[in-house]
Motif scaffolding. Structure first.
Motif, PDB file in Angstrom:
ATOM      1  N   GLU A  20      56.272 -26.356 -10.807  1.00  0.00           N
ATOM      2  CA  GLU A  20      57.459 -26.149  -9.991  1.00  0.00           C
ATOM      3  C   GLU A  20      58.636 -25.871 -10.898  1.00  0.00           C
ATOM      4  O   GLU A  20      58.796 -26.508 -11.947  1.00  0.00           O
ATOM      5  N   PHE A  21      59.453 -24.922 -10.470  1.00  0.00           N
ATOM      6  CA  PHE A  21      60.610 -24.520 -11.264  1.00  0.00           C
ATOM      7  C   PHE A  21      61.903 -24.899 -10.549  1.00  0.00           C
ATOM      8  O   PHE A  21      61.979 -24.871  -9.322  1.00  0.00           O
ATOM      9  N   GLY A  22      62.896 -25.240 -11.329  1.00  0.00           N
ATOM     10  CA  GLY A  22      64.241 -25.481 -10.808  1.00  0.00           C
ATOM     11  C   GLY A  22      65.236 -24.823 -11.730  1.00  0.00           C
ATOM     12  O   GLY A  22      65.105 -24.921 -12.956  1.00  0.00           O
ATOM     13  N   SER A  23      66.195 -24.123 -11.171  1.00  0.00           N
ATOM     14  CA  SER A  23      67.157 -23.424 -12.026  1.00  0.00           C
ATOM     15  C   SER A  23      68.532 -23.387 -11.374  1.00  0.00           C
ATOM     16  O   SER A  23      68.686 -23.800 -10.207  1.00  0.00           O
ATOM     17  N   GLY A  24      69.511 -22.917 -12.154  1.00  0.00           N
ATOM     18  CA  GLY A  24      70.865 -22.762 -11.631  1.00  0.00           C
ATOM     19  C   GLY A  24      71.722 -24.006 -11.733  1.00  0.00           C
ATOM     20  O   GLY A  24      72.773 -24.092 -11.078  1.00  0.00           O
ATOM     21  N   PHE A  25      71.277 -25.002 -12.513  1.00  0.00           N
ATOM     22  CA  PHE A  25      72.047 -26.248 -12.645  1.00  0.00           C
ATOM     23  C   PHE A  25      73.173 -26.058 -13.673  1.00  0.00           C
ATOM     24  O   PHE A  25      72.966 -25.492 -14.756  1.00  0.00           O
ATOM     25  N   LYS A  26      74.349 -26.547 -13.358  1.00  0.00           N
ATOM     26  CA  LYS A  26      75.510 -26.347 -14.228  1.00  0.00           C
ATOM     27  C   LYS A  26      75.461 -27.221 -15.482  1.00  0.00           C
ATOM     28  O   LYS A  26      75.976 -26.849 -16.529  1.00  0.00           O
ATOM     29  N   THR A  27      74.838 -28.413 -15.362  1.00  0.00           N
ATOM     30  CA  THR A  27      74.782 -29.321 -16.517  1.00  0.00           C
ATOM     31  C   THR A  27      73.361 -29.784 -16.750  1.00  0.00           C
ATOM     32  O   THR A  27      72.493 -29.708 -15.858  1.00  0.00           O
ATOM     33  N   ARG A  28      73.115 -30.285 -17.967  1.00  0.00           N
ATOM     34  CA  ARG A  28      71.806 -30.837 -18.306  1.00  0.00           C
ATOM     35  C   ARG A  28      71.500 -32.049 -17.428  1.00  0.00           C
ATOM     36  O   ARG A  28      70.359 -32.241 -16.992  1.00  0.00           O
ATOM     37  N   GLN A  29      72.539 -32.864 -17.177  1.00  0.00           N
ATOM     38  CA  GLN A  29      72.343 -34.069 -16.367  1.00  0.00           C
ATOM     39  C   GLN A  29      71.875 -33.715 -14.952  1.00  0.00           C
ATOM     40  O   GLN A  29      70.998 -34.391 -14.380  1.00  0.00           O
ATOM     41  N   ASP A  30      72.432 -32.637 -14.349  1.00  0.00           N
ATOM     42  CA  ASP A  30      72.023 -32.212 -13.002  1.00  0.00           C
ATOM     43  C   ASP A  30      70.562 -31.772 -13.003  1.00  0.00           C
ATOM     44  O   ASP A  30      69.790 -32.115 -12.092  1.00  0.00           O
ATOM     45  N   ALA A  31      70.172 -31.022 -14.021  1.00  0.00           N
ATOM     46  CA  ALA A  31      68.788 -30.550 -14.110  1.00  0.00           C
ATOM     47  C   ALA A  31      67.826 -31.717 -14.284  1.00  0.00           C
ATOM     48  O   ALA A  31      66.759 -31.764 -13.658  1.00  0.00           O
ATOM     49  N   GLU A  32      68.196 -32.676 -15.128  1.00  0.00           N
ATOM     50  CA  GLU A  32      67.339 -33.851 -15.357  1.00  0.00           C
ATOM     51  C   GLU A  32      67.208 -34.694 -14.099  1.00  0.00           C
ATOM     52  O   GLU A  32      66.132 -35.217 -13.802  1.00  0.00           O
ATOM     53  N   ALA A  33      68.311 -34.827 -13.355  1.00  0.00           N
ATOM     54  CA  ALA A  33      68.277 -35.621 -12.115  1.00  0.00           C
ATOM     55  C   ALA A  33      67.350 -34.973 -11.094  1.00  0.00           C
ATOM     56  O   ALA A  33      66.553 -35.655 -10.428  1.00  0.00           O
ATOM     57  N   ALA A  34      67.445 -33.643 -10.962  1.00  0.00           N
ATOM     58  CA  ALA A  34      66.591 -32.928 -10.017  1.00  0.00           C
ATOM     59  C   ALA A  34      65.134 -33.013 -10.446  1.00  0.00           C
ATOM     60  O   ALA A  34      64.233 -33.208  -9.616  1.00  0.00           O
ATOM     61  N   ALA A  35      64.884 -32.905 -11.749  1.00  0.00           N
ATOM     62  CA  ALA A  35      63.521 -32.992 -12.256  1.00  0.00           C
ATOM     63  C   ALA A  35      62.945 -34.386 -12.029  1.00  0.00           C
ATOM     64  O   ALA A  35      61.780 -34.539 -11.644  1.00  0.00           O
ATOM     65  N   ALA A  36      63.770 -35.402 -12.242  1.00  0.00           N
ATOM     66  CA  ALA A  36      63.325 -36.787 -12.044  1.00  0.00           C
ATOM     67  C   ALA A  36      62.974 -37.046 -10.579  1.00  0.00           C
ATOM     68  O   ALA A  36      61.977 -37.724 -10.265  1.00  0.00           O
TER      69      ALA A  36
END
Length: 382
Positions: A20-36
Motif C-alpha cells: 500500500e502506498f501513501g503520498s502527498g504528506f507535507k511532513t515526515r511526521q504526517d507520513a509516519e502517523a498515516a503509516a502507523a
C-alpha cells in the motif's frame, strides 16, 4: 512531500506480496502517523483496500445482486431503479470510496429543495443505504456515508381545519347517485366493477386480478390473493403479484347485492365468450377484455376511464377516482358503526393513516350530531 510504502500481506488469489502506498504528506511526521495507522489496521485484521469503482458502476452491479438475494416484486424493482436514477446526477462519476457523508447529505437536501415528496426521498434514501451497506459488507468500502444522514423535516404551518387533509370520497347519497347512473348509463361490466369496488373496498389492482375461482357464491366471500401489475399499461404484459402486504391477503364477506350483480355479469360474459369462440383467451378473469385482446384482464386505467365517463353524466365531483370508492367504503362502514380494527381487516390494512383519518372524521361528526340531538331534546323541555 513525503510518502510511504507498507507491505500488507499476500494476495489470496495470486500469492504475491501486496503493498500500500501513501503520498502527498507535507511532513515526515504526517507520513509516519498515516503509516502507523495503516500498520495497526493490518495487524488487527481490519485493513480494507477500498475499491476504485465508480458509483454508477457499483449501482449497476448491485441491482442484480439485490434482486437475486431478495426476490422483490416488480414494483419494488421499479422503485429501486427510479431511486438509482435520482442518485446518479450527484454521484455517477465519483468513486464509491470518495463519497462523503457531507456529499450524501447535500444530495438529500437538494432533493428536498426540489420539492420531491417525503415518501419519494425516503425511497431514494432506503435504496442508497442498501447500495452502500452491501459495498461495506463486501469490503469495498470502509465507511458508509449514509449512516448519519437524515431527511429534512417540512416546515410546520398552522392548519385552520383538517378538512383539506382528508382524501376525496362520496357521501352515501352521492354514492347512490353514482351507482344508479352506472346502472342506467354504464357500459358492459361497469355495474359489476363499481358495485364490487363500492361494496368491498378492495384496491383496483386487486379487482382486475380477480378470477372466478376467487369468488365463493355459496359462502358469499371474495378471496384476495393477488394484484395486477402493468407499469406500461400494456394489456398483454401484465403480471400477477402477491398483495401489497401480508394483511392484504384476505377474504371479504359480500352481500346479496354483490352476489346478484356478479352472477348477472358472469352470465353476460359467458354469452360473449361463446360468441367470440377461439379468439377469447379464457383464463378465468372476472373482468376481462372482450374487444381488444379478448380474455386478458382489464387495466386499472380502463377502470379509471370508465369512472370518468360515468361521473361526467352526474353533478358529482369529477376529481373522484376508483380509489375514492375505497375511502367511501371506510366512511360508510364507520357511519354504520363498524369499528376501526374491523375496517382495517376488511380493507387489508395492518395500519393506514389515511383510513384512520377518514374513520375519525366520520365518527367525530357522528358524536357532534348526537350532542346536537341531545341539546335539541333538552331545549324543547326547558
Amino acid at each position: 512531500m513525503w510518502s510511504f510504502v507498507i507491505d500488507v500481506g499476500k494476495d489470496p488469489e495470486t500469492g504475491k506480496r501486496k503493498q500500500e502506498f501513501g503520498s502527498g504528506f507535507k511532513t515526515r511526521q504526517d507520513a509516519e502517523a498515516a503509516a502507523a495507522a495503516l500498520i495497526t489496521e493490518v495487524n488487527h485484521g481490519t485493513f480494507i483496500k477500498e475499491s476504485d469503482i465508480l458509483f454508477k458502476e457499483w449501482a449497476n452491479d448491485w441491482l442484480p445482486l439485490y434482486i437475486e438475494r431478495n426476490g422483490p416484486k416488480p414494483g419494488t424493482i421499479r422503485l429501486r431503479q427510479y431511486s438509482i436514477k435520482k442518485l446518479l446526477p450527484y454521484f455517477a462519476s465519483i468513486k464509491l470510496k470518495n463519497i462523503t457523508e457531507e456529499m450524501y447529505q447535500s444530495a438529500l437536501n437538494d432533493l428536498k429543495d426540489q420539492d420531491f415528496s417525503r415518501s419519494t426521498i425516503e425511497g431514494v434514501h432506503t435504496t442508497a443505504k442498501m447500495i452502500f451497506k452491501m459495498a461495506v459488507s463486501k469490503k469495498m468500502l470502509k465507511i458508509d456515508p449514509t449512516t448519519n444522514a437524515y431527511i429534512k423535516k417540512d416546515e410546520q404551518i398552522i392548519i385552520e381545519s383538517d378538512e383539506e387533509e382528508l382524501p376525496a370520497f362520496f357521501e352515501k347519497e352521492e354514492l347512490a347517485l353514482f351507482l344508479n347512473t352506472v346502472r342506467k348509463k354504464g357500459l358492459f361490466m361497469d355495474n359489476a366493477i363499481f358495485t364490487t369496488l363500492s361494496y368491498t373496498g378492495m384496491r383496483v389492482g386487486e379487482l382486475v386480478a380477480l378470477k372466478w375461482k376467487d369468488i365463493d357464491f355459496n359462502k358469499q366471500t371474495i378471496h384476495i390473493t393477488k394484484t395486477s401489475y402493468t407499469p406500461d399499461n400494456n394489456t398483454k404484459k401484465y403480471q400477477l403479484v402477491p398483495p401489497k402486504t401480508k394483511s392484504s391477503r384476505r377474504k371479504i364477506a359480500i352481500d346479496n347485492i354483490v352476489i346478484d350483480t356478479l352472477m348477472k355479469h358472469k352470465e353476460e360474459q359467458e354469452k360473449l365468450i361463446n360468441h367470440l369462440g377461439d379468439s377469447y383467451l379464457d383464463k378465468g378473469y372476472v373482468f376481462a377484455n372482450v374487444y381488444r385482446h379478448p380474455g386478458y384482464p382489464i387495466l386499472v386505467k380502463f377502470v379509471e376511464s370508465r369512472m370518468d365517463r360515468s361521473l361526467k353524466k352526474t353533478v358529482l365531483n369529477l376529481r373522484l377516482t376508483p380509489h375514492s370508492l375505497r375511502h367511501t367504503h371506510t366512511s360508510l362502514l364507520a357511519e354504520a358503526g363498524v369499528g376501526l380494527e374491523e375496517i382495517m381487516d376488511r380493507l387489508g390494512h395492518h395500519d393506514d393513516e389515511v383510513t384512520r383519518k377518514v374513520y375519525l372524521h366520520v365518527t367525530h361528526e357522528m358524536k357532534r350530531e348526537a350532542s346536537d340531538k341531545f341539546s335539541n331534546l333538552m331545549s324543547s323541555l326547558i
